[in-house]
Scaffold this motif. Sequence first.
Motif, mmCIF file in Angstrom:
data_model
loop_
_atom_site.group_PDB
_atom_site.id
_atom_site.type_symbol
_atom_site.label_atom_id
_atom_site.label_comp_id
_atom_site.label_asym_id
_atom_site.label_seq_id
_atom_site.Cartn_x
_atom_site.Cartn_y
_atom_site.Cartn_z
ATOM 1 N N THR A 168 0.697 -1.041 0.114
ATOM 2 C CA THR A 168 -0.118 -0.059 0.044
ATOM 3 C C THR A 168 0.945 1.184 -0.093
ATOM 4 N N TRP A 169 0.282 2.310 -0.648
ATOM 5 C CA TRP A 169 1.009 3.540 -0.688
ATOM 6 C C TRP A 169 0.042 4.732 -0.343
ATOM 7 N N GLN A 170 0.549 5.909 -0.113
ATOM 8 C CA GLN A 170 -0.226 7.147 0.250
ATOM 9 C C GLN A 170 0.727 8.410 0.251
ATOM 10 N N PRO A 171 0.155 9.354 0.313
ATOM 11 C CA PRO A 171 1.149 10.388 0.341
ATOM 12 C C PRO A 171 1.562 10.779 1.775
ATOM 13 N N SER A 172 2.694 11.028 1.720
ATOM 14 C CA SER A 172 3.700 11.504 2.963
ATOM 15 C C SER A 172 2.628 12.474 3.724
ATOM 16 N N ALA A 173 3.157 12.695 4.980
ATOM 17 C CA ALA A 173 2.477 13.819 5.802
ATOM 18 C C ALA A 173 2.784 15.189 5.175
ATOM 19 N N VAL B 257 0.084 3.530 -16.672
ATOM 20 C CA VAL B 257 0.669 4.040 -15.279
ATOM 21 C C VAL B 257 1.875 4.657 -15.224
ATOM 22 N N VAL B 258 1.807 5.861 -15.088
ATOM 23 C CA VAL B 258 2.953 6.912 -15.460
ATOM 24 C C VAL B 258 3.241 7.695 -14.091
ATOM 25 N N VAL B 259 4.813 7.187 -13.542
ATOM 26 C CA VAL B 259 5.291 7.971 -12.441
ATOM 27 C C VAL B 259 6.125 9.238 -12.631
ATOM 28 N N THR B 260 5.826 10.178 -12.343
ATOM 29 C CA THR B 260 6.644 11.302 -12.689
ATOM 30 C C THR B 260 7.332 11.782 -11.363
ATOM 31 N N ARG B 261 8.677 11.570 -11.215
ATOM 32 C CA ARG B 261 9.622 11.530 -10.108
ATOM 33 C C ARG B 261 9.830 13.287 -9.910
ATOM 34 N N GLY B 262 9.762 13.659 -8.777
ATOM 35 C CA GLY B 262 10.190 14.899 -8.348
ATOM 36 C C GLY B 262 11.354 14.674 -7.238
ATOM 37 N N VAL B 263 11.910 15.864 -6.856
ATOM 38 C CA VAL B 263 13.048 15.664 -5.995
ATOM 39 C C VAL B 263 12.675 14.992 -4.479
ATOM 40 N N PHE B 264 11.567 15.512 -4.089
ATOM 41 C CA PHE B 264 11.033 14.845 -2.859
ATOM 42 C C PHE B 264 9.921 14.137 -3.039
ATOM 43 N N TRP B 265 9.011 14.528 -3.702
ATOM 44 C CA TRP B 265 7.610 14.035 -4.078
ATOM 45 C C TRP B 265 7.364 13.691 -5.436
ATOM 46 N N SER B 266 6.634 12.757 -5.857
ATOM 47 C CA SER B 266 6.243 12.316 -7.058
ATOM 48 C C SER B 266 4.768 12.297 -7.320
ATOM 49 N N GLN B 267 4.405 11.946 -8.721
ATOM 50 C CA GLN B 267 2.926 11.917 -8.957
ATOM 51 C C GLN B 267 2.931 10.399 -9.678
ATOM 52 N N ILE B 268 1.711 9.884 -9.489
ATOM 53 C CA ILE B 268 1.276 8.777 -10.068
ATOM 54 C C ILE B 268 0.235 9.128 -10.636
ATOM 55 N N ARG B 269 0.331 8.811 -12.080
ATOM 56 C CA ARG B 269 -0.911 8.878 -13.032
ATOM 57 C C ARG B 269 -1.528 7.690 -13.437
ATOM 58 N N LEU B 270 -2.850 7.300 -13.101
ATOM 59 C CA LEU B 270 -3.288 6.174 -13.564
ATOM 60 C C LEU B 270 -4.504 6.285 -14.592
ATOM 61 N N GLU B 271 -4.434 5.469 -15.874
ATOM 62 C CA GLU B 271 -5.445 5.873 -16.590
ATOM 63 C C GLU B 271 -5.962 4.334 -17.045
ATOM 64 N N VAL B 272 -7.309 4.512 -17.011
ATOM 65 C CA VAL B 272 -8.257 3.332 -17.158
ATOM 66 C C VAL B 272 -9.352 3.801 -17.961
ATOM 67 N N TYR C 61 -0.832 12.857 -6.047
ATOM 68 C CA TYR C 61 0.389 13.842 -5.749
ATOM 69 C C TYR C 61 0.874 13.350 -4.281
ATOM 70 N N GLY C 62 2.083 13.949 -3.966
ATOM 71 C CA GLY C 62 2.555 13.984 -2.401
ATOM 72 C C GLY C 62 3.300 12.570 -2.098
#
Length: 111
Positions: free
Chosen positions: A4-9, A48-63, A71-72
């Motif tokens: 399981t994954w979720q945004p960090s605080a 399923v596209v992961v766009t990495r940032g320096v600290f946080w990333s974005q995951i885009r899911l398409e169906v 985000y986050g």
Amino acid sequence: MPSTWQPSAWGKVLTRSGNWKLALHGDSVTVTLSGVAIVTAVENFDAVVVTRGVFWSQIRLEVGEWVSRLYGIRSKDAAAFERAFAATLEALQLRQRTAEIDAAAQRASLG
């Protein structure tokens, strides 16, 4: 590797990502957005596209027409999800190909 994954605080606060959770279980993915769960088979994802940032990333899911941007998430966690999703999809495709080959071999031995 977590399932399981979720945004960090901090990611939640600084990216205004809202409440979401992503879970990979068996051959399906559950995306929970503000308490509403959406379950989709791994094989049904168009992207399923992961766009990495320096600290946080974005995951885009398409169906189909449904697109979700999460985000986050910490960049290392997003990378872990990307690897886990790819491994799950690859294992599923291998099982499907094996079943097709077994079925073809069975038909050939009967004929």
